[in-house]
Design an enzyme around this catalytic site. Structure first.
Site, short mmCIF file in Angstrom:
data_model
loop_
_atom_site.label_atom_id
_atom_site.label_comp_id
_atom_site.label_asym_id
_atom_site.label_seq_id
_atom_site.Cartn_x
_atom_site.Cartn_y
_atom_site.Cartn_z
N THR A 196 0.82 -1.22 0.00
CA THR A 196 0.00 0.00 0.00
C THR A 196 0.85 1.26 0.00
O THR A 196 0.37 2.33 -0.37
CB THR A 196 -0.93 0.02 1.23
OG1 THR A 196 -0.14 -0.09 2.42
CG2 THR A 196 -1.92 -1.12 1.16
N CYS A 197 2.13 1.12 0.43
CA CYS A 197 3.02 2.29 0.41
C CYS A 197 3.14 2.86 -0.99
O CYS A 197 3.28 4.07 -1.17
CB CYS A 197 4.42 1.91 0.89
SG CYS A 197 4.48 0.85 2.33
N PHE A 198 3.12 1.97 -1.98
CA PHE A 198 3.39 2.39 -3.36
C PHE A 198 2.21 2.16 -4.30
O PHE A 198 2.38 2.21 -5.52
CB PHE A 198 4.62 1.63 -3.89
CG PHE A 198 5.81 1.69 -2.98
CD1 PHE A 198 6.52 2.87 -2.83
CD2 PHE A 198 6.20 0.58 -2.24
CE1 PHE A 198 7.62 2.93 -1.99
CE2 PHE A 198 7.30 0.64 -1.40
CZ PHE A 198 8.02 1.82 -1.26
#
Length: 731
Positions: A698-700
């Site tokens: 989800t960071c990217f």
């Protein structure tokens, strides 16, 4: 033989050049005499005549310079009454004269050549144009140099419309002569030194008004419409008021047409120029935007179109962020910043400007930390918060961590570390922190915010005295804005108005409490005996958090003051002031302090309340076709079978499943400003067909998808992944 006696052929080119030079010299002498001696007619209206009382007396060198410039212009500015004995009148046109000329052209042997010449002579010169189609034939100068005169230039718009109808029925030669004359006049006006001389008083605006009334302007983008926008956008405030009055008087339909035509001009000019144009340095674009500013002011009063109608997507997407930010923050003479007219910018561009500013502040704080470290002082280049999970540990530890840092630290790039857990925060951990913290703060058991039954919206609990927790909430919203994280909040738009320092009104109650809003509107509109029918006083009662009935006087001794037809507006005003401000004063002050400690940005003033809500929360409108268009692939291609069946499955999801998918892949179930295509979702091939479930970073905004070979299996595996995920996976 004397060579001077020999006749040698002289080229036509040399003859033409000599004649042109002689003509310029002759015009130069006439203009110099006109500028220094005048025509001795004290009522002269010509801008470049010494007898015009509006002309500042010129020295010989000044007069020579202006005369030289005038001599090279295509249009003439000679005063026709250039001697005391002259009986000539300036050439002008009115409806009666035009009809007579048309009638004469229809007699035996007549034609329209006289009309053609006269139209060109009149409408190509500022002074002549300003004398046409007046309400009073003798009304030459109605306001002299008094710019406070008003908004009536003396132009008869009914005459103008009838005249244009007649001209449109004449030959192409006459119509072309009119257009050429307009073009010549406007090109002269575009020269700053001419403009300052030819547009000094309210009567001088007739020439521009007359051209604006021409019904075929949109067909003349290059030769007339562009220069007209330029000249009008260049007007001082007193001139702008004249045009705003006229455009408002023309009504909603004409307003919408004008707004659309200016947008079309800007869009066409930007698209035609391509990447070579720096839009905030193009005079035609910037002056057009300044005219949109005039229309925006009108619309603020009339509310004829939605505010979104002023966005220009093509212009917004063409803005160079670095150049625009520099022009806005460090203005210099001759530069223009679209931030001075933010209504034309889309929310996406405004968010980028805010993001640029936050990145600059974050980089500044990071550089300061590095310098301190080089000096041996312990300093952290990031805002690192080490927090504990669980209730109430998450709120308490988050507040303690924020209190441990200075205000300048809050402007650093955020990093979250859950104590006792592995993982490096590249964006996903902080998303989870925001989500968990928001869920706890809005838990009804916590008592900070009350949920309205009718609207499901949250508002401050007047009885809650946990002021530090309200400050934490303000900090959270500020950090989310500065770090590009969307929060799932259900506040009314009223909150965002208050954050922007805007005045509130009864209309803000409509969203928060529609039942009370309806009651107030009925009270204000009631035509009978208000005192007897409603039986209200200036004292209100309410239930506190302990279900006890409390009272508050809106006026001193409010219980003794009855609400009547005469004072009901005061009653509603004071009641709203209590609801929106007085009852939650301490809670709001703590909340706003937390927010402003993080967000000290001029860019915030670019946003409307609706746009600010969109910036904080994202949009609940999900267009998965846009998401597909903006997706990138790693190991797959867009036309691979697995990718095709993947999108078939996702498009078949109901709205709940689509939100779950977004949350699984990105950590948020909301759309960013600009749409889902701006998420830049990446789908990576995660091995061959297998029994593994899809996973994500989800960071990217990164989805890891095995190469499933059939639709049913892909739908089953993806469904399990998105419906049973909690938090996110870490690699």
């Amino acid at each position: 033989v004397d060579p001077m006696d020999v006749d040698e052929p002289v080229s036509n080119e040399v003859n033409e050049k000599a004649r042109a030079q002689a003509l310029v010299q002759e015009r130069l002498k006439k203009y110099f005499v006109q500028l220094t001696q005048g025509c001795q007619n004290k009522g002269c209206v010509y801008s470049f005549c010494a007898s015009n009382p509006a002309l500042t007396p010129l020295g010989r060198s000044q007069a020579a310079g202006i005369a030289l410039r005038l001599a090279t212009l295509r249009s003439e500015h000679f005063c026709v009454a250039n001697s005391p004995n002259s009986t000539l009148e300036p050439p002008f046109l009115n409806l009666e004269k035009l009809k007579n000329m048309v009638q004469q052209s229809k007699t035996p042997g007549g034609d329209q050549r006289q009309i053609l010449r006269f139209v060109g002579q009149v409408f190509g010169v500022s002074e002549n144009t300003n004398l046409c189609f007046l309400k009073q034939p003798t009304q030459i100068q109605i306001g002299s140099n008094n710019r406070e005169y008003g908004v009536d230039t003396g132009l008869d718009f009914d005459q103008v419309k009838a005249a244009y109808d007649i001209i449109q029925s004449l030959s192409d030669g006459v119509k072309n002569s009119l257009r050429y004359a307009f073009s010549r006049l406007l090109n002269d006006l575009r020269l700053p030194v001419n403009y300052n001389q030819l547009v000094r008083k309210i009567e001088d605006l007739r020439q521009l008004q007359l051209i604006w009334e021409y019904p075929y302007l949109e067909d003349t983008h290059k030769e007339i419409y562009g220069p007209l926008l330029y000249c009008t956008g260049n007007l001082p405030e007193w001139g702008r008021k004249v045009f705003m009055h006229r455009w408002e008087a023309q009504g909603k339909e004409a307003f919408e047409k004008l707004l659309g035509s200016i947008h079309n001009f800007i869009t066409l000019r930007v698209e035609t120029a391509g990447d070579s144009m720096i839009v905030n340095r193009d005079a035609f674009v910037t002056k057009s935007v300044q005219i949109l500013d005039m229309l925006f002011t009108i619309n603020m009063k009339k509310q004829w179109v939605h505010r979104d109608a002023f966005y220009n997507n093509v212009l917004s997407s063409s803005i160079d962020m670095k150049d625009e930010y520099t022009a806005w923050k460090r203005p210099s003479p001759g530069t223009f910043s679209f931030c001075s007219c933010p209504f034309v910018l889309t929310p996406e561009v405004k968010a980028k400007i805010l993001r640029v500013e936050s990145m600059i502040q974050q980089r500044r704080e990071r550089q300061h930390s590095l310098r301190m470290m080089q000096m041996g002082v312990v300093s952290q280049p990031f805002l690192v918060l080490r927090v504990h999970r669980g209730t109430p540990h998450l709120i308490r530890s988050s507040l303690d961590e924020i209190d441990r840092h200075s205000i300048s630290d809050l402007k650093k790039e955020l990093r979250i570390k859950f104590v006792g857990e592995p993982g490096v925060d590249e964006g996903g951990v902080q998303k989870e922190w925001f989500q968990l913290l928001i869920a706890q703060i809005f838990d009804p058991r916590f008592g900070m915010f009350l949920e309205k039954d009718e609207t499901r919206l949250h508002w401050f609990a007047a009885g809650c005295e946990e002021y530090n927790d309200y400050r934490l909430m303000g900090v959270l919203i500020g950090l989310a804005i500065y770090n590009g994280v969307h929060l799932h909040l259900n506040f009314p738009r009223l909150l965002y108005k208050k954050l922007l320092g805007m005045d509130t009104s009864i209309e803000d109650l409509k969203e928060l409490d529609p039942i009370m809003y309806k009651s107030f509107k009925q009270l204000l509109a009631f035509e009978g005996d208000v005192e007897e029918t409603f039986d209200l006083t200036f004292q209100l009662s309410y239930k506190n958090e302990y279900d006890m009935t409390m009272t508050h006087d809106l006026l001193p001794d409010g219980s003794e003051e009855l609400v009547t037809s005469d004072n009901r507006e005061v009653y509603v005003k004071l009641y709203l002031e209590y609801l929106f401000d007085i009852s939650i004063k301490k809670q709001w002050e703590a909340f706003y302090k937390g927010f402003s400690n993080v967000v000290e940005s001029e860019a915030m003033q670019l946003f409307t309340p609706t746009e600010l809500e969109l910036l904080v929360c994202g949009s609940s409108e999900l267009n998965f076709k846009a998401l597909e268009r903006g997706t990138h692939y790693d190991g797959y291609k867009a036309d691979d079978d697995t990718v095709k069946i993947f999108w078939e499955v996702v498009h078949s999801f109901d709205i709940g499943q689509q939100k779950n998918f977004l949350f699984f892949a990105t950590g948020s179930d909301r759309s960013p400003i600009g749409g889902l295509d701006k998420l830049n979702l990446v789908i990576t091939k995660n091995g061959e067909d297998s029994e593994r479930l899809p996973s994500s970073h989800t960071c990217f905004n990164h989805l890891l998808l095995p190469d499933y070979k059939n639709k049913e299996k892909l739908a089953t595996k993806l469904g399990k992944a998105i419906n049973n995920c909690k938090g996110f996976g870490l690699l």
